[in-house]
Each structure stands twice: as C-alpha cells, then as structure tokens.
Design an enzyme around this catalytic site. Structure first.
Site, mmCIF file in Angstrom:
data_model
loop_
_atom_site.group_PDB
_atom_site.id
_atom_site.type_symbol
_atom_site.label_atom_id
_atom_site.label_comp_id
_atom_site.label_asym_id
_atom_site.label_seq_id
_atom_site.Cartn_x
_atom_site.Cartn_y
_atom_site.Cartn_z
ATOM 1 N N ARG A 56 -17.069 101.107 -38.293
ATOM 2 C CA ARG A 56 -18.176 100.553 -39.082
ATOM 3 C C ARG A 56 -17.756 100.422 -40.539
ATOM 4 O O ARG A 56 -17.158 101.311 -41.111
ATOM 5 C CB ARG A 56 -19.412 101.441 -38.998
ATOM 6 C CG ARG A 56 -20.514 100.883 -39.919
ATOM 7 C CD ARG A 56 -21.863 101.334 -39.621
ATOM 8 N NE ARG A 56 -22.806 100.687 -40.538
ATOM 9 C CZ ARG A 56 -24.069 100.956 -40.563
ATOM 10 N NH1 ARG A 56 -24.569 101.839 -39.727
ATOM 11 N NH2 ARG A 56 -24.868 100.343 -41.406
ATOM 12 N N ARG A 65 -23.970 94.876 -37.426
ATOM 13 C CA ARG A 65 -23.035 95.993 -37.590
ATOM 14 C C ARG A 65 -22.518 96.417 -36.235
ATOM 15 O O ARG A 65 -23.207 96.265 -35.230
ATOM 16 C CB ARG A 65 -23.668 97.151 -38.333
ATOM 17 C CG ARG A 65 -24.974 97.627 -37.738
ATOM 18 C CD ARG A 65 -25.854 98.199 -38.836
ATOM 19 N NE ARG A 65 -27.156 98.589 -38.383
ATOM 20 C CZ ARG A 65 -28.241 97.811 -38.447
ATOM 21 N NH1 ARG A 65 -28.153 96.588 -38.892
ATOM 22 N NH2 ARG A 65 -29.398 98.258 -38.044
ATOM 23 N N ASP A 68 -24.547 101.863 -35.430
ATOM 24 C CA ASP A 68 -25.472 102.474 -36.379
ATOM 25 C C ASP A 68 -26.042 103.720 -35.718
ATOM 26 O O ASP A 68 -26.797 103.625 -34.751
ATOM 27 C CB ASP A 68 -26.584 101.481 -36.733
ATOM 28 C CG ASP A 68 -27.522 102.011 -37.808
ATOM 29 O OD1 ASP A 68 -27.101 102.869 -38.611
ATOM 30 O OD2 ASP A 68 -28.678 101.559 -37.840
ATOM 31 N N ASP A 70 -28.355 106.948 -36.160
ATOM 32 C CA ASP A 70 -29.432 107.486 -36.989
ATOM 33 C C ASP A 70 -29.954 108.788 -36.415
ATOM 34 O O ASP A 70 -29.964 108.989 -35.199
ATOM 35 C CB ASP A 70 -30.609 106.503 -37.050
ATOM 36 C CG ASP A 70 -30.293 105.246 -37.829
ATOM 37 O OD1 ASP A 70 -29.677 105.352 -38.901
ATOM 38 O OD2 ASP A 70 -30.662 104.159 -37.361
#
Length: 174
Positions: A56, A65, A68, A70
C-alpha cells in the site's frame, strides 16, 4: 515468537460500490475477528506495517487502494485521538462495514448508541452489495507451515494476486 494478531474468524467477502470517491472500481470488503494483546495504538501500528508490507502507498483519501486495514471495534473500548478513533467514526453509516460485522457479531452493541450491528445494518442500503464466492474446486491456501486461511479471506486474496503473493511471503511474526 507467536504472532501479534491471531485471526479467529472472518466474514464472507463482499463486493461493494465505492464510498467517498465514486468514480473508481468496486471494492472487496470483509471483517476479521482477531485476538491480540496489543493495545489499540500498537494494533494500529501493526496494521499500518502490514499494509506497507503488502504494497500500500498513500494516495487520494477514499480513493482506490490495494489494501485498507481498519480497526472497527476493540471490545467496548472507546479511543478518540488524532490518529485513531474506536469505534470507527463512520461505522454506523457504511453498509459495507455493517454487512461484514453483522456476519460475525450481529448482536454486538455499538458503544455510543447502544444499537446492535444488526439494527444498524437495517438502516442502510445494501442493495448494491454482492457476496463473493470462490470458483468451484479452487483452493487458495498458505504455505503448509502456517494455519489455513478462512475460505472467505482466501477469496479476497484471489481478487488481488499481487497482494496474495506478498501476503503469503510475510514472516510469521508480522
């Protein structure tokens, strides 16, 4: 040395429309329930290192992207700093997040509004979300020395061969 984060179970992979920047390809999303002794900021650092290891690079906010990662929830802990907010600040309004969490923890109560994930999911539009499946007879497994991946995580990696290649070459302590 044991891994810092141990995946326990994963939701199915869902193809979802982009959020934020709409002129981009659809996303693949899943949620993974993990066990860790890392504190929230340590977990954030760990996830950012994994993202970098998978290739990334920082780009346009909400734009396309490669990956990701989270922190959506961390038990009932609430964190509010410049670098990290738990629960994730837009969790309640994002169908792509709620549908994956509802698979794993439908009755978990959001710490701020005391509504279950299932109740929050009923308030958002899921009409454009599609569950993905592995092609028939296809197996995507890590090297024999490591634990097998949940089939839904493997399905997500199928969609990004370059990420899968990097994922399976990470050292066990990552």
């Amino acid at each position: 040395m044991p891994p810092e984060v141990i995946p326990l179970r994963a939701s199915p992979v869902y193809e979802t429309p982009p959020w934020g920047v709409l002129n981009q390809p659809k996303f693949l999303n899943l949620a993974v329930e993990c066990e860790t002794a890392l504190p929230p900021m340590g977990l954030l650092d760990h996830l950012k290192a994994l993202e970098a290891g998978l290739g990334r690079v920082e780009s346009q906010r909400f734009g396309p992207r490669l990956i990701d990662l989270d922190i959506l929830l961390y038990d009932q802990i609430i964190v509010n700093t410049d670098l990290l907010e738990i629960p994730h600040p837009r969790l309640s309004e994002r169908a792509f997040v709620l549908i994956t969490l509802a698979y794993l923890i439908p009755y978990f109560l959001h710490p701020f509004n005391d509504l279950s994930i299932r109740a929050l999911l009923s308030r958002v539009d899921t009409s454009e979300i599609r569950q993905q499946t592995l092609p028939s007879g296809f197996d995507l497994l890590p090297s024999p020395a490591s634990a097998p991946l949940p089939v839904d995580v493997a399905a997500g990696l199928l969609q990004q061969p370059s990420a899968a290649k990097k994922f399976f070459h990470l050292s066990p302590s990552n």
